[in-house]
Design a protein around this motif. Structure first.
Motif, PDB file in Angstrom:
ATOM      1  N   THR A 277     -36.105 -19.936 -33.001  1.00 21.63           N
ATOM      2  CA  THR A 277     -37.102 -19.119 -32.299  1.00 21.63           C
ATOM      3  C   THR A 277     -37.042 -19.408 -30.802  1.00 21.63           C
ATOM      4  O   THR A 277     -37.016 -18.488 -29.975  1.00 21.63           O
ATOM      5  N   VAL A 278     -36.976 -20.699 -30.460  1.00 22.94           N
ATOM      6  CA  VAL A 278     -36.870 -21.081 -29.050  1.00 22.94           C
ATOM      7  C   VAL A 278     -35.560 -20.558 -28.460  1.00 22.94           C
ATOM      8  O   VAL A 278     -35.529 -19.989 -27.371  1.00 22.94           O
ATOM      9  N   VAL A 279     -34.458 -20.738 -29.223  1.00 25.16           N
ATOM     10  CA  VAL A 279     -33.134 -20.293 -28.766  1.00 25.16           C
ATOM     11  C   VAL A 279     -33.123 -18.783 -28.528  1.00 25.16           C
ATOM     12  O   VAL A 279     -32.495 -18.288 -27.596  1.00 25.16           O
ATOM     13  N   ASN A 280     -33.839 -18.047 -29.364  1.00 21.42           N
ATOM     14  CA  ASN A 280     -33.881 -16.598 -29.228  1.00 21.42           C
ATOM     15  C   ASN A 280     -34.798 -16.153 -28.099  1.00 21.42           C
ATOM     16  O   ASN A 280     -34.552 -15.142 -27.451  1.00 21.42           O
ATOM     17  N   LEU A 281     -35.873 -16.894 -27.886  1.00 25.63           N
ATOM     18  CA  LEU A 281     -36.829 -16.482 -26.857  1.00 25.63           C
ATOM     19  C   LEU A 281     -36.351 -16.849 -25.453  1.00 25.63           C
ATOM     20  O   LEU A 281     -36.599 -16.124 -24.497  1.00 25.63           O
ATOM     21  N   LEU A 282     -35.663 -17.967 -25.344  1.00 26.44           N
ATOM     22  CA  LEU A 282     -35.285 -18.490 -24.031  1.00 26.44           C
ATOM     23  C   LEU A 282     -34.579 -17.470 -23.123  1.00 26.44           C
ATOM     24  O   LEU A 282     -35.051 -17.219 -22.005  1.00 26.44           O
ATOM     25  N   PRO A 283     -33.450 -16.882 -23.583  1.00 22.63           N
ATOM     26  CA  PRO A 283     -32.784 -15.923 -22.688  1.00 22.63           C
ATOM     27  C   PRO A 283     -33.635 -14.689 -22.396  1.00 22.63           C
ATOM     28  O   PRO A 283     -33.479 -14.060 -21.354  1.00 22.63           O
ATOM     29  N   ARG A 284     -34.562 -14.354 -23.293  1.00 20.72           N
ATOM     30  CA  ARG A 284     -35.419 -13.183 -23.064  1.00 20.72           C
ATOM     31  C   ARG A 284     -36.515 -13.505 -22.049  1.00 20.72           C
ATOM     32  O   ARG A 284     -36.916 -12.639 -21.264  1.00 20.72           O
ATOM     33  N   ILE A 285     -37.006 -14.735 -22.084  1.00 23.15           N
ATOM     34  CA  ILE A 285     -38.154 -15.114 -21.270  1.00 23.15           C
ATOM     35  C   ILE A 285     -37.768 -15.560 -19.852  1.00 23.15           C
ATOM     36  O   ILE A 285     -38.486 -15.287 -18.889  1.00 23.15           O
ATOM     37  N   LEU A 286     -36.624 -16.238 -19.743  1.00 24.58           N
ATOM     38  CA  LEU A 286     -36.233 -16.798 -18.433  1.00 24.58           C
ATOM     39  C   LEU A 286     -36.321 -15.800 -17.278  1.00 24.58           C
ATOM     40  O   LEU A 286     -36.866 -16.140 -16.221  1.00 24.58           O
TER      41      LEU A 286
ATOM     42  N   PHE B   6     -37.908 -15.371 -12.738  1.00 28.16           N
ATOM     43  CA  PHE B   6     -37.118 -15.137 -11.516  1.00 28.16           C
ATOM     44  C   PHE B   6     -37.516 -13.869 -10.786  1.00 28.16           C
ATOM     45  O   PHE B   6     -37.644 -13.839  -9.569  1.00 28.16           O
ATOM     46  N   VAL B   7     -37.643 -12.789 -11.585  1.00 27.12           N
ATOM     47  CA  VAL B   7     -37.728 -11.463 -10.988  1.00 27.12           C
ATOM     48  C   VAL B   7     -38.990 -11.335 -10.136  1.00 27.12           C
ATOM     49  O   VAL B   7     -40.058 -11.765 -10.524  1.00 27.12           O
ATOM     50  N   GLY B   8     -38.821 -10.734  -8.968  1.00 29.44           N
ATOM     51  CA  GLY B   8     -39.959 -10.530  -8.088  1.00 29.44           C
ATOM     52  C   GLY B   8     -40.118 -11.646  -7.078  1.00 29.44           C
ATOM     53  O   GLY B   8     -40.816 -11.512  -6.098  1.00 29.44           O
ATOM     54  N   LYS B   9     -39.427 -12.783  -7.336  1.00 28.41           N
ATOM     55  CA  LYS B   9     -39.518 -13.924  -6.417  1.00 28.41           C
ATOM     56  C   LYS B   9     -38.723 -13.655  -5.137  1.00 28.41           C
ATOM     57  O   LYS B   9     -39.053 -14.146  -4.075  1.00 28.41           O
TER      58      LYS B   9
ATOM     59  N   PHE C 162     -30.356 -12.311 -21.888  1.00 22.33           N
ATOM     60  CA  PHE C 162     -30.745 -12.697 -20.533  1.00 22.33           C
ATOM     61  C   PHE C 162     -30.494 -11.541 -19.564  1.00 22.33           C
ATOM     62  O   PHE C 162     -31.354 -11.195 -18.746  1.00 22.33           O
ATOM     63  N   ILE C 163     -29.309 -10.947 -19.684  1.00 19.33           N
ATOM     64  CA  ILE C 163     -28.948  -9.856 -18.784  1.00 19.33           C
ATOM     65  C   ILE C 163     -29.845  -8.647 -19.023  1.00 19.33           C
ATOM     66  O   ILE C 163     -30.346  -8.018 -18.086  1.00 19.33           O
TER      67      ILE C 163
ATOM     68  N   LYS D  15     -32.739  -7.041 -16.444  1.00 22.34           N
ATOM     69  CA  LYS D  15     -32.802  -5.644 -15.987  1.00 22.34           C
ATOM     70  C   LYS D  15     -34.187  -5.041 -16.277  1.00 22.34           C
ATOM     71  O   LYS D  15     -34.772  -4.349 -15.439  1.00 22.34           O
ATOM     72  N   ILE D  16     -34.714  -5.319 -17.464  1.00 19.96           N
ATOM     73  CA  ILE D  16     -36.045  -4.803 -17.814  1.00 19.96           C
ATOM     74  C   ILE D  16     -37.101  -5.376 -16.866  1.00 19.96           C
ATOM     75  O   ILE D  16     -37.964  -4.658 -16.356  1.00 19.96           O
ATOM     76  N   ASN D  17     -37.016  -6.683 -16.600  1.00 20.24           N
ATOM     77  CA  ASN D  17     -37.976  -7.303 -15.692  1.00 20.24           C
ATOM     78  C   ASN D  17     -37.855  -6.745 -14.276  1.00 20.24           C
ATOM     79  O   ASN D  17     -38.850  -6.611 -13.575  1.00 20.24           O
ATOM     80  N   TYR D  18     -36.623  -6.416 -13.889  1.00 22.40           N
ATOM     81  CA  TYR D  18     -36.443  -5.834 -12.561  1.00 22.40           C
ATOM     82  C   TYR D  18     -37.080  -4.444 -12.510  1.00 22.40           C
ATOM     83  O   TYR D  18     -37.783  -4.108 -11.557  1.00 22.40           O
ATOM     84  N   ASP D  19     -36.859  -3.642 -13.562  1.00 22.59           N
ATOM     85  CA  ASP D  19     -37.447  -2.303 -13.620  1.00 22.59           C
ATOM     86  C   ASP D  19     -38.979  -2.367 -13.640  1.00 22.59           C
ATOM     87  O   ASP D  19     -39.648  -1.431 -13.218  1.00 22.59           O
ATOM     88  N   LEU D  20     -39.512  -3.461 -14.175  1.00 24.25           N
ATOM     89  CA  LEU D  20     -40.974  -3.582 -14.324  1.00 24.25           C
ATOM     90  C   LEU D  20     -41.556  -4.592 -13.349  1.00 24.25           C
ATOM     91  O   LEU D  20     -42.641  -5.130 -13.591  1.00 24.25           O
ATOM     92  N   LYS D  21     -40.866  -4.825 -12.226  1.00 24.79           N
ATOM     93  CA  LYS D  21     -41.302  -5.928 -11.362  1.00 24.79           C
ATOM     94  C   LYS D  21     -42.680  -5.689 -10.742  1.00 24.79           C
ATOM     95  O   LYS D  21     -43.304  -6.621 -10.253  1.00 24.79           O
ATOM     96  N   HIS D  22     -43.174  -4.436 -10.824  1.00 29.65           N
ATOM     97  CA  HIS D  22     -44.520  -4.155 -10.323  1.00 29.65           C
ATOM     98  C   HIS D  22     -45.602  -4.653 -11.283  1.00 29.65           C
ATOM     99  O   HIS D  22     -46.769  -4.697 -10.928  1.00 29.65           O
ATOM    100  N   LEU D  23     -45.224  -5.015 -12.523  1.00 27.64           N
ATOM    101  CA  LEU D  23     -46.214  -5.525 -13.483  1.00 27.64           C
ATOM    102  C   LEU D  23     -46.445  -7.015 -13.262  1.00 27.64           C
ATOM    103  O   LEU D  23     -45.571  -7.718 -12.747  1.00 27.64           O
ATOM    104  N   ASP D  24     -47.627  -7.507 -13.710  1.00 28.76           N
ATOM    105  CA  ASP D  24     -47.886  -8.927 -13.489  1.00 28.76           C
ATOM    106  C   ASP D  24     -47.106  -9.780 -14.493  1.00 28.76           C
ATOM    107  O   ASP D  24     -46.557  -9.277 -15.478  1.00 28.76           O
ATOM    108  N   PHE D  25     -47.060 -11.056 -14.231  1.00 29.18           N
ATOM    109  CA  PHE D  25     -46.268 -12.030 -14.985  1.00 29.18           C
ATOM    110  C   PHE D  25     -46.542 -11.950 -16.480  1.00 29.18           C
ATOM    111  O   PHE D  25     -45.639 -11.874 -17.301  1.00 29.18           O
ATOM    112  N   PHE D  26     -47.819 -11.954 -16.849  1.00 28.54           N
ATOM    113  CA  PHE D  26     -48.192 -12.020 -18.255  1.00 28.54           C
ATOM    114  C   PHE D  26     -47.695 -10.803 -19.035  1.00 28.54           C
ATOM    115  O   PHE D  26     -47.173 -10.925 -20.141  1.00 28.54           O
TER     116      PHE D  26
END
Lengths: 99, 229
Positions: A11-20, A24-27, B79-80, B84-95
């Protein structure tokens, strides 16, 4: 280690790449080239996900390819996604009886 | 019901229908290896089609460490996609982005990536992703319990469902030659990387990045050409 523990670790292995990426984004602002690159990722991913997997998706590679062509035609005709999926399954189902 | 909900609901169900045969096949395959609770939990917590099949495959003859590494490599593509999804939705808050990211899959990524600007909202994404997630769990259990009584022909034929979904998503964009080249190269590279024996996860990631990189290259060339002519 029990199967339950394995499932929890996976579960952790599957969530990690999705959550990371959430962290980053928006920073920081991404350069235009990176954005253009990112915009090509979905198209590239679709190609990768379709082939060669479609050859082993159903009973024979021929059925897979014919099903793919059928789905492509429906796609070109702008048939809604839902119906492309349902009709393609029906098409391959019929194919299995005639060839 | 507002239009937003119905559209996203329809998208979620469409993805869910694609999952249906895969989830059932997972339930059927898991039956001799796991009890119902473990199989259901795996679908509910891992939510990774190929990763779950890989786990089953390796369960009998590999160490847990080997399984964990293999699943990690296979899922690194998320991850990739999530980026991309997070970039498209970067106007949404973290949670909100966190919640959406938990449910990212190949299919939901592909479907949501063509949402127009006005559909890049939390509700649009979340409904689509969550409905497909529910299908995945429910049909894992259905497959586990009823697999043997289902018509084999229909289960086999539904194997085309996810591919039909991907192809239908691809079609509108290949009118642009660059997209056609990128998708074609993605297919070719994936095939090639698999043929030379790369692990499935690595082959997928490399082909995805490689093809997208060619897209960037074509794009830059196009722009340069336009600026000199």
């Amino acid at each position: 280690m029990s199967i339950l523990k394995l499932i929890l670790i996976l579960t952790v292995v599957n969530l990690l790449p999705r959550i990371l990426p959430v962290f980053f984004v928006g920073k920081f602002e991404l350069p235009d080239t990176v954005i253009t690159f990112l915009n090509y990722v979905p198209i590239a991913a679709l190609g990768v996900l379709i082939f060669p997997g479609v050859l082993t998706a159903v009973e024979t590679p021929t059925h897979g390819v014919l099903g793919a062509i059928f789905a492509a035609l429906l796609g070109i005709m702008r048939v809604p996604l839902f119906f492309v999926v349902v009709f393609s399954v029906a098409f391959v189902y019929l194919l299995m009886f005639i060839m | 019901m507002s239009k937003v909900y119905t559209q996203s609901l329809a998208d979620g169900i469409t993805i869910g229908l694609g999952y249906l045969p895969v989830a059932m096949a997972f339930g059927i395959t898991a039956k001799p290896l796991l009890d119902l609770l473990s199989a259901g939990l795996m679908s509910a917590l891992n939510f990774a089609g190929a990763g779950q099949f890989l786990t089953l495959q390796m369960l009998n003859n590999s160490s847990y460490i080997a399984i964990i590494i293999a699943v990690f490599i296979l899922n690194s593509r998320m991850f990739i996609m999530s980026f991309k999804i997070n970039y498209d939705l970067k106007h949404l808050d973290f949670f909100k982005r966190f919640l959406i990211s938990m449910f990212v899959t190949d299919e939901s990524f592909a479907v949501t990536s063509r949402y127009p600007e006005e559909r890049k909202t939390f509700i649009d994404y979340f409904v689509t992703l969550f409905i497909s997630y529910v299908f995945w769990i429910v049909f894992t259990v259905v497959g586990y319990l009823t697999g043997e009584v289902m018509s084999d022909t229909l289960v086999v034929a539904s194997g085309i469902a996810l591919y039909a979904l991907f192809i239908a998503l691809l079609m509108p964009s290949v009118r642009d030659y660059k997209n056609l080249v990128v998708a074609g190269l993605g297919m070719g590279m994936h095939f090639l990387f698999k043929e030379i024996g790369l692990a499935s996860g690595i082959a997928i990631v490399l082909a995805m990045l490689g093809a997208a990189w060619i897209g960037l290259f074509l794009d830059l060339k196009d722009k340069n050409w336009r600026s000199v002519s």
